[in-house]
Write a protein that holds these residues in place. Structure first.
Motif, PDB file in Angstrom:
ATOM      1  N   GLY A 207     -14.692  -6.491  -1.177  1.00 49.24           N
ATOM      2  CA  GLY A 207     -14.773  -5.704  -2.394  1.00 49.24           C
ATOM      3  C   GLY A 207     -14.137  -4.330  -2.314  1.00 49.24           C
ATOM      4  N   ALA A 208     -13.800  -3.852  -1.104  1.00 48.35           N
ATOM      5  CA  ALA A 208     -13.168  -2.534  -0.966  1.00 48.35           C
ATOM      6  C   ALA A 208     -11.792  -2.566  -1.622  1.00 48.35           C
ATOM      7  CB  ALA A 208     -13.027  -2.145   0.500  1.00 48.35           C
ATOM      8  N   ARG A 209     -11.449  -1.481  -2.232  1.00 45.64           N
ATOM      9  CA  ARG A 209     -10.133  -1.362  -2.848  1.00 45.64           C
ATOM     10  C   ARG A 209      -9.255  -0.446  -2.019  1.00 45.64           C
ATOM     11  NH1 ARG A 209     -10.679  -2.180  -9.305  1.00 45.64           N
ATOM     12  NH2 ARG A 209     -11.771  -4.161  -9.091  1.00 45.64           N
ATOM     13  N   VAL A 210      -7.962  -0.779  -1.997  1.00 45.56           N
ATOM     14  CA  VAL A 210      -6.972  -0.023  -1.247  1.00 45.56           C
ATOM     15  C   VAL A 210      -5.725   0.083  -2.115  1.00 45.56           C
ATOM     16  CG1 VAL A 210      -6.133  -2.099  -0.051  1.00 45.56           C
ATOM     17  CG2 VAL A 210      -5.714   0.144   0.945  1.00 45.56           C
ATOM     18  N   VAL A 211      -5.088   1.240  -2.066  1.00 38.48           N
ATOM     19  CA  VAL A 211      -3.800   1.415  -2.739  1.00 38.48           C
ATOM     20  C   VAL A 211      -2.792   1.797  -1.668  1.00 38.48           C
ATOM     21  CG1 VAL A 211      -2.477   2.675  -4.475  1.00 38.48           C
ATOM     22  CG2 VAL A 211      -4.883   2.117  -4.910  1.00 38.48           C
ATOM     23  N   SER A 212      -1.833   0.905  -1.450  1.00 40.80           N
ATOM     24  CA  SER A 212      -0.751   1.167  -0.504  1.00 40.80           C
ATOM     25  C   SER A 212       0.439   1.663  -1.308  1.00 40.80           C
ATOM     26  CB  SER A 212      -0.364  -0.110   0.239  1.00 40.80           C
ATOM     27  OG  SER A 212      -1.460  -0.610   0.939  1.00 40.80           O
TER      28      SER A 212
ATOM     29  N   GLY B   7      -9.102 -16.055  -3.089  1.00 38.90           N
ATOM     30  CA  GLY B   7      -9.661 -16.490  -1.818  1.00 38.90           C
ATOM     31  C   GLY B   7      -8.916 -17.660  -1.189  1.00 38.90           C
ATOM     32  N   SER B   8      -7.838 -18.121  -1.810  1.00 44.57           N
ATOM     33  CA  SER B   8      -7.107 -19.295  -1.315  1.00 44.57           C
ATOM     34  C   SER B   8      -6.541 -19.117   0.088  1.00 44.57           C
ATOM     35  CB  SER B   8      -5.963 -19.658  -2.266  1.00 44.57           C
ATOM     36  OG  SER B   8      -6.472 -20.086  -3.506  1.00 44.57           O
TER      37      SER B   8
ATOM     38  N   TYR C   6      -6.565  -9.505   1.062  1.00 48.60           N
ATOM     39  CA  TYR C   6      -6.746  -8.769  -0.183  1.00 48.60           C
ATOM     40  C   TYR C   6      -5.865  -9.364  -1.262  1.00 48.60           C
ATOM     41  CZ  TYR C   6      -3.058  -5.554   1.785  1.00 48.60           C
ATOM     42  OH  TYR C   6      -1.943  -4.989   2.361  1.00 48.60           O
ATOM     43  N   GLY C   7      -6.335  -9.161  -2.493  1.00 47.30           N
ATOM     44  CA  GLY C   7      -5.617  -9.668  -3.651  1.00 47.30           C
ATOM     45  C   GLY C   7      -5.185  -8.527  -4.545  1.00 47.30           C
ATOM     46  N   THR C   8      -4.216  -8.827  -5.403  1.00 51.96           N
ATOM     47  CA  THR C   8      -3.617  -7.796  -6.245  1.00 51.96           C
ATOM     48  C   THR C   8      -4.476  -7.447  -7.455  1.00 51.96           C
ATOM     49  OG1 THR C   8      -2.371  -9.461  -7.485  1.00 51.96           O
ATOM     50  CG2 THR C   8      -1.284  -8.464  -5.560  1.00 51.96           C
ATOM     51  N   LEU C   9      -4.325  -6.200  -7.848  1.00 54.32           N
ATOM     52  CA  LEU C   9      -4.955  -5.649  -9.044  1.00 54.32           C
ATOM     53  C   LEU C   9      -3.848  -5.212 -10.013  1.00 54.32           C
ATOM     54  CD1 LEU C   9      -7.608  -3.435  -7.217  1.00 54.32           C
ATOM     55  CD2 LEU C   9      -8.079  -5.510  -8.547  1.00 54.32           C
TER      56      LEU C   9
ATOM     57  N   PRO D 107      -2.034  -1.569  -5.727  1.00 50.49           N
ATOM     58  CA  PRO D 107      -3.491  -1.646  -5.626  1.00 50.49           C
ATOM     59  C   PRO D 107      -3.979  -3.066  -5.339  1.00 50.49           C
ATOM     60  CG  PRO D 107      -2.831  -1.407  -7.925  1.00 50.49           C
ATOM     61  CD  PRO D 107      -1.576  -1.338  -7.101  1.00 50.49           C
ATOM     62  N   CYS D 108      -4.960  -3.158  -4.419  1.00 47.46           N
ATOM     63  CA  CYS D 108      -5.521  -4.445  -4.007  1.00 47.46           C
ATOM     64  C   CYS D 108      -7.025  -4.315  -3.805  1.00 47.46           C
ATOM     65  CB  CYS D 108      -4.903  -4.903  -2.687  1.00 47.46           C
ATOM     66  SG  CYS D 108      -3.151  -5.290  -2.775  1.00 47.46           S
ATOM     67  N   GLU D 109      -7.677  -5.476  -3.731  1.00 50.19           N
ATOM     68  CA  GLU D 109      -9.100  -5.546  -3.430  1.00 50.19           C
ATOM     69  C   GLU D 109      -9.319  -6.602  -2.348  1.00 50.19           C
ATOM     70  OE1 GLU D 109     -13.034  -7.177  -5.667  1.00 50.19           O
ATOM     71  OE2 GLU D 109     -11.858  -5.683  -6.768  1.00 50.19           O
TER      72      GLU D 109
END
Length: 182
Positions: free
Chosen positions: A74-79, A17-18, A113-116, A91-93
């Motif tokens: 909270g949604a996840r996305v894969v670019s 969240g930074s 979004y942040g990395t997974l 993958p990110c959230e």
């Protein structure tokens, strides 16, 4: 019954969240890009609508798979980028979302979004559309990251070039939204 997630694992970097508050975690290089898009509330709202519907990612040439048609916490996305066996999935959230406010005063809206696990980097990226008191509209992209493993660290120059290229494509996508291009 448990819901099947698009991507597995948890956010994998410090300072989640930074990008919302402007201070990246220690040891994570930060890139900030701010670009003028145009004038007026109609431009601002049009670009925000696209940003909050994954349009910057799609217009940048990424293959986008997501759990939600609109950006929500909270949604996840894969670019994905690349071709065939040379495709890299990222993958990110979504970690935060700011919706546009009613009215026409200075404001900003967007998300980060942040990395997974499985992403070539560890960190966070934010996309904010801003309108100032004079009605000027800007796209601000803030990212902090480090390579996720030795393989991507070894390709450091390539990874920096890829990040620069995708940022320029995000900006071009925002300009398309500004012009109302579908």
């Amino acid at each position: 019954m448990t819901e099947k997630r698009l991507a597995r694992g948890e956010l994998n970097y410090p300072g989640i969240g930074s990008t919302e508050y402007g201070q990246p975690p220690e040891g994570f290089p930060c890139l900030v890009s701010q670009n003028y898009l145009g004038e007026g509330l109609a431009v601002y709202r049009r670009v925000v609508r696209g940003v909050l519907a994954w349009e910057l990612q799609r217009r940048s040439g990424l293959r986008v798979r997501t759990e939600s048609a609109v950006v929500v916490p909270g949604a996840r996305v894969v670019s994905g980028f690349g071709i065939g066996p040379f495709r890299i999935n990222a993958p990110c959230e979504v970690v935060w979302v700011h919706r546009p406010l009613p009215g026409d005063g200075p404001q900003s809206a967007g998300f980060a979004y942040g990395t997974l696990p499985g992403h070539p980097e560890r960190g966070e990226e934010a996309f904010e559309v801003q309108i100032d008191a004079s009605g000027s509209v800007f796209l601000k992209i803030t990212a902090f990251s480090r390579h996720s493993n030795w393989f991507y660290t070894a390709g450091g120059a390539f990874a920096r070039r890829a990040q620069s290229l995708i940022t320029s494509r995000y900006i071009e996508g925002a300009r398309q939204l500004t012009a109302g291009e579908s």
